[in-house]
Motif scaffolding. Structure first.
Motif, PDB file in Angstrom:
ATOM      1  N   PRO A  51       0.812  -1.226   0.000  1.00 25.26           N
ATOM      2  CA  PRO A  51       0.000   0.000   0.000  1.00 25.26           C
ATOM      3  C   PRO A  51       0.843   1.272   0.000  1.00 25.26           C
ATOM      4  O   PRO A  51       0.489   2.263  -0.643  1.00 25.26           O
ATOM      5  CB  PRO A  51      -0.811  -0.094   1.298  1.00 25.26           C
ATOM      6  N   LEU A  52       1.977   1.243   0.696  1.00 25.26           N
ATOM      7  CA  LEU A  52       2.852   2.419   0.732  1.00 25.26           C
ATOM      8  C   LEU A  52       3.526   2.648  -0.611  1.00 25.26           C
ATOM      9  O   LEU A  52       3.697   3.793  -1.046  1.00 25.26           O
ATOM     10  CB  LEU A  52       3.908   2.248   1.834  1.00 25.26           C
ATOM     11  N   VAL A  53       3.897   1.568  -1.289  1.00 24.13           N
ATOM     12  CA  VAL A  53       4.569   1.681  -2.589  1.00 24.13           C
ATOM     13  C   VAL A  53       3.591   2.170  -3.653  1.00 24.13           C
ATOM     14  O   VAL A  53       3.931   3.046  -4.463  1.00 24.13           O
ATOM     15  CB  VAL A  53       5.186   0.319  -2.995  1.00 24.13           C
ATOM     16  N   VAL A  54       2.379   1.638  -3.647  1.00 26.44           N
ATOM     17  CA  VAL A  54       1.366   2.022  -4.644  1.00 26.44           C
ATOM     18  C   VAL A  54       1.037   3.512  -4.543  1.00 26.44           C
ATOM     19  O   VAL A  54       0.867   4.181  -5.561  1.00 26.44           O
ATOM     20  CB  VAL A  54       0.083   1.170  -4.466  1.00 26.44           C
ATOM     21  N   THR A  55       0.965   4.030  -3.327  1.00 24.41           N
ATOM     22  CA  THR A  55       0.610   5.435  -3.132  1.00 24.41           C
ATOM     23  C   THR A  55       1.825   6.358  -3.054  1.00 24.41           C
ATOM     24  O   THR A  55       1.695   7.554  -2.833  1.00 24.41           O
ATOM     25  CB  THR A  55      -0.212   5.610  -1.838  1.00 24.41           C
ATOM     26  N   SER A  56       3.028   5.791  -3.236  1.00 27.28           N
ATOM     27  CA  SER A  56       4.297   6.547  -3.187  1.00 27.28           C
ATOM     28  C   SER A  56       4.481   7.278  -1.860  1.00 27.28           C
ATOM     29  O   SER A  56       4.999   8.401  -1.828  1.00 27.28           O
ATOM     30  CB  SER A  56       4.377   7.544  -4.349  1.00 27.28           C
ATOM     31  N   THR A  57       4.058   6.665  -0.760  1.00 28.76           N
ATOM     32  CA  THR A  57       4.206   7.278   0.560  1.00 28.76           C
ATOM     33  C   THR A  57       5.150   6.464   1.442  1.00 28.76           C
ATOM     34  O   THR A  57       5.165   6.646   2.655  1.00 28.76           O
ATOM     35  CB  THR A  57       2.839   7.389   1.262  1.00 28.76           C
ATOM     36  N   GLN A  80      -1.356  -5.564   5.755  1.00 28.60           N
ATOM     37  CA  GLN A  80      -1.517  -4.840   4.493  1.00 28.60           C
ATOM     38  C   GLN A  80      -2.820  -4.051   4.479  1.00 28.60           C
ATOM     39  O   GLN A  80      -2.844  -2.865   4.127  1.00 28.60           O
ATOM     40  CB  GLN A  80      -1.491  -5.852   3.349  1.00 28.60           C
ATOM     41  N   LEU A  81      -3.909  -4.685   4.906  1.00 28.83           N
ATOM     42  CA  LEU A  81      -5.211  -4.024   4.937  1.00 28.83           C
ATOM     43  C   LEU A  81      -5.223  -2.879   5.947  1.00 28.83           C
ATOM     44  O   LEU A  81      -5.778  -1.802   5.679  1.00 28.83           O
ATOM     45  CB  LEU A  81      -6.308  -5.038   5.269  1.00 28.83           C
ATOM     46  N   ALA A  82      -4.599  -3.083   7.111  1.00 29.12           N
ATOM     47  CA  ALA A  82      -4.567  -2.041   8.139  1.00 29.12           C
ATOM     48  C   ALA A  82      -3.813  -0.804   7.635  1.00 29.12           C
ATOM     49  O   ALA A  82      -4.259   0.325   7.838  1.00 29.12           O
ATOM     50  CB  ALA A  82      -3.914  -2.580   9.408  1.00 29.12           C
ATOM     51  N   ILE A  83      -2.685  -1.023   6.963  1.00 26.96           N
ATOM     52  CA  ILE A  83      -1.908   0.108   6.417  1.00 26.96           C
ATOM     53  C   ILE A  83      -2.723   0.835   5.361  1.00 26.96           C
ATOM     54  O   ILE A  83      -2.781   2.068   5.330  1.00 26.96           O
ATOM     55  CB  ILE A  83      -0.562  -0.379   5.846  1.00 26.96           C
ATOM     56  N   ALA A  84      -3.377   0.085   4.468  1.00 25.40           N
ATOM     57  CA  ALA A  84      -4.186   0.698   3.406  1.00 25.40           C
ATOM     58  C   ALA A  84      -5.314   1.540   3.996  1.00 25.40           C
ATOM     59  O   ALA A  84      -5.573   2.661   3.546  1.00 25.40           O
ATOM     60  CB  ALA A  84      -4.748  -0.380   2.483  1.00 25.40           C
ATOM     61  N   ARG A  85      -5.974   1.014   5.026  1.00 28.62           N
ATOM     62  CA  ARG A  85      -7.067   1.771   5.654  1.00 28.62           C
ATOM     63  C   ARG A  85      -6.561   3.029   6.339  1.00 28.62           C
ATOM     64  O   ARG A  85      -7.224   4.072   6.315  1.00 28.62           O
ATOM     65  CB  ARG A  85      -7.793   0.880   6.665  1.00 28.62           C
ATOM     66  N   VAL A  88      -5.919   5.654   3.670  1.00 32.88           N
ATOM     67  CA  VAL A  88      -7.176   6.248   3.196  1.00 32.88           C
ATOM     68  C   VAL A  88      -7.696   7.251   4.218  1.00 32.88           C
ATOM     69  O   VAL A  88      -8.224   8.303   3.870  1.00 32.88           O
ATOM     70  CB  VAL A  88      -8.225   5.152   2.897  1.00 32.88           C
ATOM     71  N   ARG A  89      -7.516   6.918   5.505  1.00 34.78           N
ATOM     72  CA  ARG A  89      -7.940   7.833   6.562  1.00 34.78           C
ATOM     73  C   ARG A  89      -7.121   9.123   6.543  1.00 34.78           C
ATOM     74  O   ARG A  89      -7.628  10.199   6.841  1.00 34.78           O
ATOM     75  CB  ARG A  89      -7.795   7.135   7.912  1.00 34.78           C
ATOM     76  N   GLU A  93      -8.096  10.767  -1.070  1.00 29.23           N
ATOM     77  CA  GLU A  93      -7.772  10.717  -2.500  1.00 29.23           C
ATOM     78  C   GLU A  93      -6.897   9.519  -2.857  1.00 29.23           C
ATOM     79  O   GLU A  93      -6.727   9.199  -4.033  1.00 29.23           O
ATOM     80  CB  GLU A  93      -7.077  12.009  -2.922  1.00 29.23           C
ATOM     81  N   LEU A  94      -6.336   8.845  -1.848  1.00 26.04           N
ATOM     82  CA  LEU A  94      -5.505   7.666  -2.103  1.00 26.04           C
ATOM     83  C   LEU A  94      -6.332   6.403  -2.308  1.00 26.04           C
ATOM     84  O   LEU A  94      -5.789   5.368  -2.703  1.00 26.04           O
ATOM     85  CB  LEU A  94      -4.532   7.448  -0.932  1.00 26.04           C
TER      86      LEU A  94
END
Length: 130
Positions: A51-57, A80-85, A88-89, A93-94
């Motif tokens: 999730p961090l790589v996809v959003t470049s963060t 992975q799901l916790a990081i993605a959520r 988004v929080r 826009e991510l």
């Protein structure tokens, strides 16, 4: 989000992961251990950071994860799901790029229960001629 950590929960099978994101240099700590120490397999480490790589963060957040229950695979996907959520929080826009990669979709599959008269959920007893 001044100095306050973002919190999100991810679940998979029996694993529950709580992720805390705060602005930083990209360090990832899981249950008090480094990412490389906690997850031995390279594929698990890549999956957690996806999730961090996809959003470049990946260079802008420090991640602390508390995970318990389940096995390595479930813990990986829960983290992975916790990081993605949490991402988004932090920035709604991510969500579209994370959604496109399937990172905010909950994998609801769980182990099928064992039925009576069978050895496992579907495996019956072995047939004996004599």
């Amino acid at each position: 989000m001044k100095g306050k950590a973002l919190h999100a929960i991810g679940r998979r099978k029996e694993a529950v992961a709580r992720a805390f994101l705060k602005p930083g240099k990209g360090e990832v700590v899981i249950n008090g251990k480094n990412l490389q120490t906690y997850f031995g397999r390279e594929s698990d480490r890549i999956k957690v950071l996806r999730p961090l790589v996809v959003t470049s963060t990946d260079e802008s957040f420090d991640v602390m994860i508390n995970v318990r229950g389940g096995g390595p695979s479930g813990q990986t996907t829960a983290s992975q799901l916790a990081i993605a959520r949490a991402l988004v929080r932090s920035n709604p826009e991510l969500k579209p790029p994370l959604r496109k990669e399937g990172l905010v979709t909950v994998d609801s599959r769980v182990v099928e229960r064992k039925k009576y008269g069978r050895r496992k959920a579907r495996r019956g007893t072995q047939f004996s001629k004599r």
